[in-house]
Design a protein around this motif. Structure first.
Motif: not given
Length: 291
Positions: A9-14, A46-56
């Protein structure tokens, strides 16, 4: 690549949170504290996979630079904004509006026989329809050109407002006589009757978009309840100044019970009512002053 948990699961880094938070504030005025990082991570993941992003970090770049970002902004805003509302919310303020503000506006607007009220941050429409019901109940504006404008940054909310069909949760404070008079029960829910719907006009709007807000023209009263508490100080100040510009002289601004203009430099004056305190644009300004 953004740091992940053991399950991928991708995390949102500070550092990415700070970039996203600042971009959101710049575009929408919405302010998020440091402890909102986990909530934003959960809502936007969930939006990351929709737009094709692998990270925040990639998602941030997408929002900022991608030519197709406008659609994604709508999705992100829908996920991040709180839209809990219901009919006849904060009844003490609505009594003040019906008993004291409407007579005041009737007197001021008598020469033009036109009344315009703006529900700014209307969510799914309950507040705008409530205002229209109170205007009809007053009987003061028969034969007038009456318009209630409802705006919200969320296009999903505006679509629901235009549909004007509501379930039980929207009626927790609705008087029985108002429910009988202004709604028709059908299989899919309670439909707002046409004589109320015809007064209300809904559109998606960012309150920081001065070109869009100017299209509303002059307004007699603005309801902006429980919206400014989500704004940063700069966006709050800009929005208050915009409301002042849009209001007629003597026009009234009604805020939520937890909001106040005390910390904002403003040209509004306080208007003390029996049950509420509202803000009024003073009379006596030169024609054209303030927009």
């Amino acid at each position: 690549m953004s740091r992940s948990t053991f399950d991928g699961t991708v995390l949102l880094k500070p550092e990415d949170f700070r970039l996203l938070r600042d971009l959101l504030a710049q575009r929408t005025g919405l302010s998020f504290s440091l402890d909102a990082r986990a909530s934003i991570e959960r809502r936007l993941r969930e939006r990351l996979s929709v737009v094709g992003a692998s990270s925040f970090a990639e998602y941030y770049q997408y929002l900022r630079f991608n030519p197709r970002a406008a659609t994604e902004w709508e999705e992100a805003i829908d996920l991040l904004t709180t839209n809990e509302t219901y009919f006849f919310r904060e009844d003490y303020q609505l009594r003040s509006f019906a008993d004291e503000v409407l007579p005041l506006l009737q007197t001021q607007a008598q020469p033009r026989k036109r009344l315009s009220i703006w529900s700014a941050g209307c969510s799914t429409g309950e507040e705008a329809f409530t205002i229209a019901m109170l205007i009809l109940q007053s009987g003061r504006f028969d034969g007038w050109d009456v318009k209630v404008f409802g705006s919200d940054i969320s296009k999903r909310c505006i679509a629901a407002a235009r549909r004007a069909v509501y379930g039980p949760s929207s009626f927790r404070s609705t008087p029985a006589d108002a429910k009988r008079a202004f709604f028709t029960e059908r299989a899919d829910g309670y439909h707002v009757v046409d004589r109320v719907r015809s007064l209300c006009h809904f559109g998606s709007m960012n309150l920081l978009d001065s070109e869009r807000t100017r299209m509303l023209g002059r307004i007699d009263a603005v309801f902006c309840r429980n919206v400014l508490i989500y704004f940063d100080p700069h966006a709050r100040r800009r929005t208050i100044e915009m409301f002042h510009e849009r209001l007629y002289q003597g026009g009234v601004l009604l805020l939520g019970h937890s909001e106040s203009l005390l910390n904002v430099t403003t040209a509004f004056e306080l208007l003390h009512l029996r049950e509420d305190l509202v803000y009024r644009k003073p009379h006596g300004m030169r024609e054209g002053e303030g927009g």
